[in-house]
Write a protein that holds these residues in place. Sequence first.
Motif, PDB file in Angstrom:
ATOM      1  N   ILE A 199       1.043  -1.258   0.013  1.00 36.36           N
ATOM      2  CA  ILE A 199       0.020  -0.026  -0.141  1.00 36.36           C
ATOM      3  C   ILE A 199       0.900   1.053   0.005  1.00 36.36           C
ATOM      4  O   ILE A 199       1.669   1.317   0.804  1.00 36.36           O
ATOM      5  CB  ILE A 199      -0.803   0.108   1.197  1.00 36.36           C
ATOM      6  CG1 ILE A 199      -1.627  -1.413   1.421  1.00 36.36           C
ATOM      7  CG2 ILE A 199      -1.770   1.405   1.396  1.00 36.36           C
ATOM      8  CD1 ILE A 199      -2.302  -1.535   2.863  1.00 36.36           C
TER       9      ILE A 199
ATOM     10  N   GLY B 247       3.564  10.684  -0.599  1.00 38.29           N
ATOM     11  CA  GLY B 247       4.730  10.791  -1.403  1.00 38.29           C
ATOM     12  C   GLY B 247       5.916  10.153  -0.400  1.00 38.29           C
ATOM     13  O   GLY B 247       5.635   9.651   0.702  1.00 38.29           O
TER      14      GLY B 247
ATOM     15  N   ALA C  79      18.601  18.448   6.795  1.00 40.87           N
ATOM     16  CA  ALA C  79      19.294  18.481   5.553  1.00 40.87           C
ATOM     17  C   ALA C  79      18.610  19.259   4.385  1.00 40.87           C
ATOM     18  O   ALA C  79      17.179  19.372   4.383  1.00 40.87           O
ATOM     19  CB  ALA C  79      19.493  17.264   4.904  1.00 40.87           C
TER      20      ALA C  79
ATOM     21  N   LEU D 281      14.729  18.775   4.779  1.00 47.69           N
ATOM     22  CA  LEU D 281      14.295  17.506   5.402  1.00 47.69           C
ATOM     23  C   LEU D 281      14.831  17.609   7.042  1.00 47.69           C
ATOM     24  O   LEU D 281      15.905  17.912   7.206  1.00 47.69           O
ATOM     25  CB  LEU D 281      14.979  16.284   4.618  1.00 47.69           C
ATOM     26  CG  LEU D 281      14.358  16.169   3.060  1.00 47.69           C
ATOM     27  CD1 LEU D 281      15.800  15.835   2.449  1.00 47.69           C
ATOM     28  CD2 LEU D 281      13.675  14.834   3.242  1.00 47.69           C
TER      29      LEU D 281
ATOM     30  N   ILE E 222      18.378  -1.217   4.442  1.00 50.33           N
ATOM     31  CA  ILE E 222      17.116  -1.699   3.999  1.00 50.33           C
ATOM     32  C   ILE E 222      17.294  -3.459   3.351  1.00 50.33           C
ATOM     33  O   ILE E 222      16.659  -4.066   3.807  1.00 50.33           O
ATOM     34  CB  ILE E 222      16.605  -0.984   2.825  1.00 50.33           C
ATOM     35  CG1 ILE E 222      16.219   0.522   3.349  1.00 50.33           C
ATOM     36  CG2 ILE E 222      15.501  -1.608   2.299  1.00 50.33           C
ATOM     37  CD1 ILE E 222      15.771   1.381   2.382  1.00 50.33           C
TER      38      ILE E 222
HETATM   39  P1  FAD Z   1      10.087   7.093   2.286  1.00 45.44           P
HETATM   40  O1  FAD Z   1      10.694   7.128   0.992  1.00 45.44           O
HETATM   41  O2  FAD Z   1       9.514   8.225   3.105  1.00 45.44           O
HETATM   42  O3  FAD Z   1       8.761   6.218   1.864  1.00 45.44           O
HETATM   43  C1  FAD Z   1       7.559   6.095   2.858  1.00 45.44           C
HETATM   44  C2  FAD Z   1       6.483   5.469   2.229  1.00 45.44           C
HETATM   45  O4  FAD Z   1       5.386   5.160   3.117  1.00 45.44           O
HETATM   46  C3  FAD Z   1       5.858   6.543   0.827  1.00 45.44           C
HETATM   47  O5  FAD Z   1       5.656   5.483  -0.017  1.00 45.44           O
HETATM   48  C4  FAD Z   1       4.628   6.914   1.730  1.00 45.44           C
HETATM   49  O6  FAD Z   1       3.565   7.578   1.006  1.00 45.44           O
HETATM   50  C5  FAD Z   1       4.234   5.757   2.679  1.00 45.44           C
HETATM   51  N1  FAD Z   1       3.251   6.348   3.586  1.00 45.44           N
HETATM   52  C6  FAD Z   1       3.410   7.007   4.735  1.00 45.44           C
HETATM   53  N2  FAD Z   1       2.504   6.881   5.362  1.00 45.44           N
HETATM   54  C7  FAD Z   1       1.542   6.111   4.647  1.00 45.44           C
HETATM   55  C8  FAD Z   1       0.079   6.082   5.210  1.00 45.44           C
HETATM   56  N3  FAD Z   1      -0.629   6.335   6.429  1.00 45.44           N
HETATM   57  N4  FAD Z   1      -0.623   5.268   4.240  1.00 45.44           N
HETATM   58  C9  FAD Z   1      -0.003   4.786   2.997  1.00 45.44           C
HETATM   59  N5  FAD Z   1       1.443   4.986   2.679  1.00 45.44           N
HETATM   60  C10 FAD Z   1       2.110   5.741   3.540  1.00 45.44           C
HETATM   61  N6  FAD Z   1      20.294   6.440   1.874  1.00 45.44           N
HETATM   62  C11 FAD Z   1      21.283   6.066   1.143  1.00 45.44           C
HETATM   63  O7  FAD Z   1      21.535   4.804   1.118  1.00 45.44           O
HETATM   64  N7  FAD Z   1      22.261   6.718   0.490  1.00 45.44           N
HETATM   65  C12 FAD Z   1      22.159   8.159   0.291  1.00 45.44           C
HETATM   66  O8  FAD Z   1      22.891   8.718  -0.361  1.00 45.44           O
HETATM   67  C13 FAD Z   1      20.846   8.775   1.174  1.00 45.44           C
HETATM   68  N8  FAD Z   1      20.731   9.962   1.386  1.00 45.44           N
HETATM   69  C14 FAD Z   1      19.726  10.444   2.152  1.00 45.44           C
HETATM   70  C15 FAD Z   1      19.657  12.118   2.386  1.00 45.44           C
HETATM   71  C16 FAD Z   1      18.709  12.606   3.341  1.00 45.44           C
HETATM   72  C17 FAD Z   1      18.647  14.020   3.626  1.00 45.44           C
HETATM   73  C18 FAD Z   1      17.990  11.674   3.848  1.00 45.44           C
HETATM   74  C19 FAD Z   1      16.888  12.185   4.846  1.00 45.44           C
HETATM   75  C20 FAD Z   1      18.123  10.449   3.470  1.00 45.44           C
HETATM   76  C21 FAD Z   1      18.765   9.719   2.964  1.00 45.44           C
HETATM   77  N9  FAD Z   1      19.087   8.323   2.601  1.00 45.44           N
HETATM   78  C22 FAD Z   1      20.091   8.033   1.895  1.00 45.44           C
HETATM   79  C23 FAD Z   1      17.945   7.529   3.217  1.00 45.44           C
HETATM   80  C24 FAD Z   1      17.187   7.083   1.999  1.00 45.44           C
HETATM   81  O9  FAD Z   1      16.462   8.176   1.661  1.00 45.44           O
HETATM   82  C25 FAD Z   1      16.051   6.098   2.429  1.00 45.44           C
HETATM   83  O10 FAD Z   1      16.424   5.088   3.429  1.00 45.44           O
HETATM   84  C26 FAD Z   1      15.037   5.498   1.413  1.00 45.44           C
HETATM   85  O11 FAD Z   1      14.699   6.422   0.681  1.00 45.44           O
HETATM   86  C27 FAD Z   1      14.046   4.713   1.934  1.00 45.44           C
HETATM   87  O12 FAD Z   1      13.065   5.626   2.775  1.00 45.44           O
HETATM   88  P2  FAD Z   1      11.864   4.696   2.944  1.00 45.44           P
HETATM   89  O13 FAD Z   1      11.130   3.917   1.628  1.00 45.44           O
HETATM   90  O14 FAD Z   1      11.952   4.102   4.179  1.00 45.44           O
HETATM   91  O15 FAD Z   1      10.709   5.926   3.453  1.00 45.44           O
END
Ligand code: FAD
Length: 507
Positions: free
Chosen positions: A37, A43, A245, A314, A350
């Motif tokens: 989901i 986003g 950031a 961020l 991850i």
């Molecule tokens: P997100 O990308 O935030 O995804 C969250 C998801 O959950 C989205 O699809 C959102 O829609 C969904 N969601 C949330 N709430 C709900 C809800 N209630 N119902 C349905 N859906 C929901 N990592 C690296 O390995 N290399 C890098 O160079 C790097 N640079 C970074 C720089 C910065 C400034 C930051 C903050 C992070 C960086 N990272 C980096 C980390 C990396 O961005 C994340 O580990 C990676 O993008 C995974 O994010 P995520 O999928 O956990 O979260």
Amino acid sequence: MTSPLRIVIVGGGSAGWMCAAALARVLHPARYNITLIESDEIGTVGVGEATLPHIKTFNDLLGIDEAQFMRDTQATFKLGIEFRNWGRTGDRYIHPFGVFGEPWGGVDFQHHWVRAKQAGHELAPFQEYSYAIAACRRNAFEFPNTDTKSIRSTYAYAYHFDAGLYASFLRSWATQRGVRRIEGQVANIGQHAQSGDIETLTLKSGEKIAGDLFVDCTGFRSLLLGTTLKVQWEDWNQWLPCDRALAVPCDRAGEFTPYTRSTSQTGGWIWRIPLQHRTGNGYVFSSRFLSEDLARERLLGALDGAARAEPKLLKFSAGRRVRTWKNNCIAVGLASGFLEPLESTSIFLIQAAVIDLLRLMPTPESAGRIDPRLVAEFNRLSDIQYERVRDFLILHYRANHHEGVPLWDHVRTMPIPDSLAHKISLFESRGHVPFYKDGLFSRDSWLSVLFGQGLMPRHYDALANAVPIDDLDARLRELHARIASNADAMSSHSEFIAHYCGETSSR
Ligand code: FAD
């Protein structure tokens, strides 16, 4: 017949789609149903462009065609990370994805180098005994040689890619292989009255989704593990004070480096990540030591091409959830924790969590009564990964000589975790560094930062004395020359990509 185990992944960022893709690849569809989901309205975090070499193993597990993946995500190759001005202003060193030197007589290379240096031999700097660094310094790239006797086999590579494009790439890969995707926002979470296990998710639209195992990939929100199951957050801000950031893409200009660049600044550091179609940039800073306005100004001033957007802010905190698996819920990605992107570790974390989850995956027969030993083992492995990354990141801050700059004075003098203090003193006393057979940041990574930021062992491993000193001198010279002549013969990074990925890279 037992019904399939219903796995529900919430979140469609890199974490959600990496998890969905790997599960779809490995688990039998007759025994596991996978649903993801994601909410377009919320986003994704939209950053995360630099990776570590393990990502190639992950893509290979999925059976992804590398050139296609690089075209679709506008990827470039990455052989390491350059750190500028970290130890002292004017310093430049590279953390390479490869080894330093050769282990003569079964003794790690650094001991031979330190011995020769202490004996007064004229030596090249330690950094010049790494093939990956030699390639970086020439902006060159080729695939590592498969002949393990060749100096050209002593490195690995990762990628820089567009994070949004990577998530879309994995989304189409996973949905073509049976993952059911639902667009919608989870508004309510139903739990079992006694056990607290998550049973159903209700979307804003009113649709209800039931599951047996839930993977929380909701990013910083940590909606399932943090908000619903109330797993506590452990803050590591006392060691890693950066909490903001600003990220901004710019036109591709300047050097097309096969490495990420990290340049230390008054209030934090600036990253530069070269992609095929643009360059990613960001300023990671501590709001205690720098204002957002100043950070924006410094970041925009550091770009080597025209900005393509307004910098995006961020906010985050360094730390992790004290458990990453509780009841029938596992958090992966930002929902489980975050350490600043100094060494590009989040996507690796991850990947590690997804692989551990697959190794410990509950069977459909165990739905409703997950073996607690699986949960404990997952949490143990997750603790090891997070703590190793934490210590390694803190080392970069700790070993600085920027006297009189408030952030840097603070991190140089703050108390550090005992585990890190032990590693630093062991290196200073005898040149030994951690060596792990698995996981992240082993010997050569530690060596690059320790030497790179000006630390030096007082003594070396006495076993190094088994190599006659004149032989050692000749071997060091020969190795240095062999690295340089091989690296000189490599293709340039830009030519290699243009050839490998075809015409899309030259646009
Ligand atoms: P997100 O990308 O935030 O995804 C969250 C998801 O959950 C989205 O699809 C959102 O829609 C969904 N969601 C949330 N709430 C709900 C809800 N209630 N119902 C349905 N859906 C929901 N990592 C690296 O390995 N290399 C890098 O160079 C790097 N640079 C970074 C720089 C910065 C400034 C930051 C903050 C992070 C960086 N990272 C980096 C980390 C990396 O961005 C994340 O580990 C990676 O993008 C995974 O994010 P995520 O999928 O956990 O979260």
